[in-house]
Design a protein around this motif. Structure first.
Motif, PDB file in Angstrom:
ATOM      1  N   SER A   1      14.822  -2.258 -58.564  1.00  0.00           N
ATOM      2  CA  SER A   1      15.297  -0.792 -58.833  1.00  0.00           C
ATOM      3  C   SER A   1      14.901  -0.103 -57.382  1.00  0.00           C
ATOM      4  O   SER A   1      15.699   0.840 -57.148  1.00  0.00           O
ATOM      5  CB  SER A   1      14.860  -0.196 -59.923  1.00  0.00           C
ATOM      6  N   THR A   2      13.863  -0.381 -56.885  1.00  0.00           N
ATOM      7  CA  THR A   2      13.262   0.546 -55.673  1.00  0.00           C
ATOM      8  C   THR A   2      14.500   0.038 -54.520  1.00  0.00           C
ATOM      9  O   THR A   2      14.940   1.216 -54.046  1.00  0.00           O
ATOM     10  CB  THR A   2      12.049   0.048 -55.344  1.00  0.00           C
ATOM     11  N   GLU A   3      14.660  -1.147 -54.643  1.00  0.00           N
ATOM     12  CA  GLU A   3      15.734  -1.512 -53.499  1.00  0.00           C
ATOM     13  C   GLU A   3      17.106  -0.931 -53.715  1.00  0.00           C
ATOM     14  O   GLU A   3      17.807  -0.452 -52.834  1.00  0.00           O
ATOM     15  CB  GLU A   3      15.962  -3.095 -53.439  1.00  0.00           C
ATOM     16  N   ALA A   4      17.376  -0.675 -54.938  1.00  0.00           N
ATOM     17  CA  ALA A   4      18.677  -0.029 -55.254  1.00  0.00           C
ATOM     18  C   ALA A   4      18.553   1.328 -54.756  1.00  0.00           C
ATOM     19  O   ALA A   4      19.771   1.733 -54.634  1.00  0.00           O
ATOM     20  CB  ALA A   4      18.854  -0.100 -56.717  1.00  0.00           C
ATOM     21  N   VAL A   5      17.696   1.989 -55.071  1.00  0.00           N
ATOM     22  CA  VAL A   5      17.393   3.645 -54.825  1.00  0.00           C
ATOM     23  C   VAL A   5      17.068   3.970 -53.384  1.00  0.00           C
ATOM     24  O   VAL A   5      17.827   4.808 -52.863  1.00  0.00           O
ATOM     25  CB  VAL A   5      16.416   4.039 -55.692  1.00  0.00           C
ATOM     26  N   LEU A   6      16.221   2.986 -52.854  1.00  0.00           N
ATOM     27  CA  LEU A   6      15.813   3.424 -51.356  1.00  0.00           C
ATOM     28  C   LEU A   6      16.158   2.633 -50.436  1.00  0.00           C
ATOM     29  O   LEU A   6      16.032   2.643 -49.197  1.00  0.00           O
ATOM     30  CB  LEU A   6      14.387   3.473 -51.417  1.00  0.00           C
ATOM     31  N   GLY A   7      16.972   1.540 -50.570  1.00  0.00           N
ATOM     32  CA  GLY A   7      17.474   0.625 -49.689  1.00  0.00           C
ATOM     33  C   GLY A   7      16.523  -0.602 -49.260  1.00  0.00           C
ATOM     34  O   GLY A   7      16.743  -1.363 -48.239  1.00  0.00           O
ATOM     35  N   GLY A   8      15.567  -0.602 -49.838  1.00  0.00           N
ATOM     36  CA  GLY A   8      14.627  -1.716 -49.648  1.00  0.00           C
ATOM     37  C   GLY A   8      13.327  -1.709 -50.309  1.00  0.00           C
ATOM     38  O   GLY A   8      13.126  -0.854 -51.070  1.00  0.00           O
ATOM     39  N   THR A   9      12.170  -2.671 -50.319  1.00  0.00           N
ATOM     40  CA  THR A   9      10.897  -2.384 -50.567  1.00  0.00           C
ATOM     41  C   THR A   9      10.175  -1.208 -49.830  1.00  0.00           C
ATOM     42  O   THR A   9      10.412  -0.844 -48.927  1.00  0.00           O
ATOM     43  CB  THR A   9       9.896  -3.832 -50.318  1.00  0.00           C
ATOM     44  N   TYR A  10       9.406  -0.584 -50.569  1.00  0.00           N
ATOM     45  CA  TYR A  10       8.879   0.778 -50.527  1.00  0.00           C
ATOM     46  C   TYR A  10       7.349   0.826 -50.282  1.00  0.00           C
ATOM     47  O   TYR A  10       6.771   1.086 -51.527  1.00  0.00           O
ATOM     48  CB  TYR A  10       9.374   1.861 -51.076  1.00  0.00           C
ATOM     49  N   PRO A  11       6.617   0.258 -49.419  1.00  0.00           N
ATOM     50  CA  PRO A  11       5.252   0.062 -49.567  1.00  0.00           C
ATOM     51  C   PRO A  11       4.509   1.640 -49.779  1.00  0.00           C
ATOM     52  O   PRO A  11       5.085   2.473 -49.182  1.00  0.00           O
ATOM     53  CB  PRO A  11       4.746  -0.127 -48.022  1.00  0.00           C
ATOM     54  N   ALA A  12       3.919   1.526 -50.935  1.00  0.00           N
ATOM     55  CA  ALA A  12       3.348   2.971 -51.495  1.00  0.00           C
ATOM     56  C   ALA A  12       1.921   2.994 -51.366  1.00  0.00           C
ATOM     57  O   ALA A  12       1.132   3.327 -50.424  1.00  0.00           O
ATOM     58  CB  ALA A  12       3.965   3.296 -52.776  1.00  0.00           C
ATOM     59  N   ALA A  13       1.246   2.625 -52.624  1.00  0.00           N
ATOM     60  CA  ALA A  13      -0.186   2.940 -52.526  1.00  0.00           C
ATOM     61  C   ALA A  13      -0.912   2.071 -51.777  1.00  0.00           C
ATOM     62  O   ALA A  13      -0.538   0.718 -51.613  1.00  0.00           O
ATOM     63  CB  ALA A  13      -0.572   2.573 -54.060  1.00  0.00           C
ATOM     64  N   CYS A  14      -1.886   2.650 -51.024  1.00  0.00           N
ATOM     65  CA  CYS A  14      -2.627   1.836 -50.136  1.00  0.00           C
ATOM     66  C   CYS A  14      -4.126   2.568 -49.602  1.00  0.00           C
ATOM     67  O   CYS A  14      -4.051   3.568 -50.085  1.00  0.00           O
ATOM     68  CB  CYS A  14      -1.935   1.837 -48.721  1.00  0.00           C
ATOM     69  N   LEU A  15      -4.792   1.743 -49.097  1.00  0.00           N
ATOM     70  CA  LEU A  15      -6.166   2.525 -48.311  1.00  0.00           C
ATOM     71  C   LEU A  15      -5.729   3.062 -47.103  1.00  0.00           C
ATOM     72  O   LEU A  15      -5.482   1.940 -46.173  1.00  0.00           O
ATOM     73  CB  LEU A  15      -7.178   1.651 -48.650  1.00  0.00           C
ATOM     74  N   TYR A  16      -5.623   4.128 -46.678  1.00  0.00           N
ATOM     75  CA  TYR A  16      -5.566   4.476 -45.174  1.00  0.00           C
ATOM     76  C   TYR A  16      -6.804   5.319 -44.947  1.00  0.00           C
ATOM     77  O   TYR A  16      -7.509   6.000 -45.305  1.00  0.00           O
ATOM     78  CB  TYR A  16      -4.258   5.264 -45.093  1.00  0.00           C
ATOM     79  N   MET A  17      -7.025   5.062 -43.457  1.00  0.00           N
ATOM     80  CA  MET A  17      -8.268   5.740 -42.994  1.00  0.00           C
ATOM     81  C   MET A  17      -7.790   6.391 -41.475  1.00  0.00           C
ATOM     82  O   MET A  17      -6.775   5.957 -40.928  1.00  0.00           O
ATOM     83  CB  MET A  17      -9.303   4.662 -42.541  1.00  0.00           C
ATOM     84  N   SER A  18      -8.746   7.264 -41.090  1.00  0.00           N
ATOM     85  CA  SER A  18      -8.501   7.601 -39.603  1.00  0.00           C
ATOM     86  C   SER A  18      -8.490   6.535 -38.684  1.00  0.00           C
ATOM     87  O   SER A  18      -9.623   5.682 -38.664  1.00  0.00           O
ATOM     88  CB  SER A  18      -9.571   8.785 -39.324  1.00  0.00           C
ATOM     89  N   THR A  19      -7.799   6.391 -37.726  1.00  0.00           N
ATOM     90  CA  THR A  19      -7.772   5.121 -36.757  1.00  0.00           C
ATOM     91  C   THR A  19      -9.036   5.296 -36.090  1.00  0.00           C
ATOM     92  O   THR A  19      -9.611   4.087 -35.751  1.00  0.00           O
ATOM     93  CB  THR A  19      -6.615   5.049 -36.028  1.00  0.00           C
ATOM     94  N   GLU A  20      -9.592   6.419 -35.982  1.00  0.00           N
ATOM     95  CA  GLU A  20     -10.745   6.547 -35.019  1.00  0.00           C
ATOM     96  C   GLU A  20     -11.854   5.914 -35.645  1.00  0.00           C
ATOM     97  O   GLU A  20     -12.730   5.403 -35.190  1.00  0.00           O
ATOM     98  CB  GLU A  20     -10.922   7.924 -34.213  1.00  0.00           C
ATOM     99  N   TRP A  21     -11.991   6.435 -37.035  1.00  0.00           N
ATOM    100  CA  TRP A  21     -13.104   5.853 -37.607  1.00  0.00           C
ATOM    101  C   TRP A  21     -13.103   4.339 -37.935  1.00  0.00           C
ATOM    102  O   TRP A  21     -14.017   3.874 -38.102  1.00  0.00           O
ATOM    103  CB  TRP A  21     -12.915   6.638 -39.050  1.00  0.00           C
TER     104      TRP A  21
END
Length: 342
Positions: free
Chosen positions: A220-240
């Motif tokens: 359903s995501t591919e049908a609506v958005l045109g592809g896989t949509y990476p969502a939930a993740c752990l992100y951090m300041s690149t410097e830290w």
């Protein structure tokens, strides 16, 4: 030879004062060191199933196994937790990957270090009495999102635009998630809105809302958005992240272990590990919601191929910060840590 006589009482007072000051300095240094050692991870709604890996990692003891002093805190909206990281109050954020692109466009360097999901896991719901049949009906209506500038706001704007409805043609208000979202629809404060599990299953089962757009599955995501949509993740300041690679690796190890656990166990087995209050009085509904959406999670934390390009395409359709900017997607995520995870 002239000898100066020492005043013992004054000498003792000075000695005590010096000792006291030294003690204070040592104490403050210790407190500072402890504060520096603590790693705070902010989550944009800890009870949401899209962020299940965080609480599950805690419940399984995987975060404790890192040997790090990790504090997990929750905020209802991803845009709020993003600000906690930017101000230095948190070292990591569990939110949507799209924020890394939006922030790069605003001059901030942020990197996703482990990808939890390959779909948003979000659903656009319409209130039972709203008479909204599709996003094309959003004109003149009030639409709820978790927060202004949040990922639910991003996705809602894109979906509306795809239905030829500009964001200026409807009103968007922040209503949070879970109980506050449900109350907003039930009380008629919003006509429709975007939310996640387990709220979706509860509201649909109760007849309080109907599904307009479903972004829980890959298909359903591919049908609506045109592809896989990476969502939930752990992100951090690149410097830290660059200064604390050993700590980041331990945290990523814990989350990759958790993702493998999710992949290898049933919804019922996973639910049994979660706190009872997460069921909101209906364990069967919680399990059903998890069973329907469990496929959103990656099995290894690796960024889905071509996923970043899909997210950039979506943001480039409406996000004024991103439009016209040259975005280096390679700097918005790394598979370095997940590939070394044990």
């Amino acid at each position: 030879m002239v000898r100066l006589r020492r005043d013992n009482s004054q000498y003792k007072k000075m000695t005590n004062l010096v000792s006291c000051l030294a003690g204070i300095v040592i104490f403050l240094c210790s407190v500072s060191s402890q504060a520096d050692d603590k790693i705070t991870i902010m989550v944009g709604g800890l009870d949401k199933q899209i962020y299940l890996p965080v609480k599950l990692a805690e419940q399984l003891g995987y975060l404790k196994d890192t040997g790090l002093d990790i504090e997990v805190l929750s905020e209802p909206s991803g845009v709020n937790v993003e600000m906690e990281m930017l101000t230095g109050s948190a070292q990591g954020v569990v939110g949507f990957y799209d924020h890394t692109i939006d922030l790069q466009a605003r001059g901030k360097s942020v990197t996703s270090v482990v990808q939890f999901s390959q779909t948003p896991g979000e659903v656009l719901l319409a209130g039972k009495k709203s008479n909204i049949r599709s996003p094309a009906d959003f004109r003149g209506r009030t639409i709820g999102v978790t927060g202004l500038g949040s990922s639910t706001n991003f996705l809602t704007q894109y979906i509306a635009l795809a239905a030829n409805v500009k964001s200026s043609e409807f009103t968007t208000i922040p209503v949070g998630s879970g109980p506050t979202f449900a109350a907003a629809i039930m009380q008629g404060k919003i006509d429709a809105g975007m939310t996640t599990e387990p709220t979706v299953t509860r509201m649909v089962s109760d007849g309080a809302a109907t599904i307009l757009v479903d972004l829980r599955t890959v298909k359903s995501t591919e049908a609506v958005l045109g592809g896989t949509y990476p969502a939930a993740c752990l992100y951090m300041s690149t410097e830290w992240q660059n200064r604390h690679k050993a700590e980041v690796q331990k945290i990523v190890n814990a989350f990759v272990r958790t993702l493998k656990y999710i992949s290898a166990h049933s919804a019922a087995e996973i639910a049994a590990r979660m706190p009872a209050e997460y069921y909101a009085g209906n364990k069967a509904s919680y399990i059903a919601a998890l069973d329907a959406g469990k496929q959103m999670f990656t099995a290894d934390g690796v960024m889905p191929v071509n996923g970043p390009e899909t997210v950039l395409k979506v943001l480039s359709a409406f996000d004024k910060a991103v439009i016209g900017q040259k975005i280096n997607l390679a700097n918005t995520y790394t598979n370095e840590f997940v590939k070394r995870a044990q």
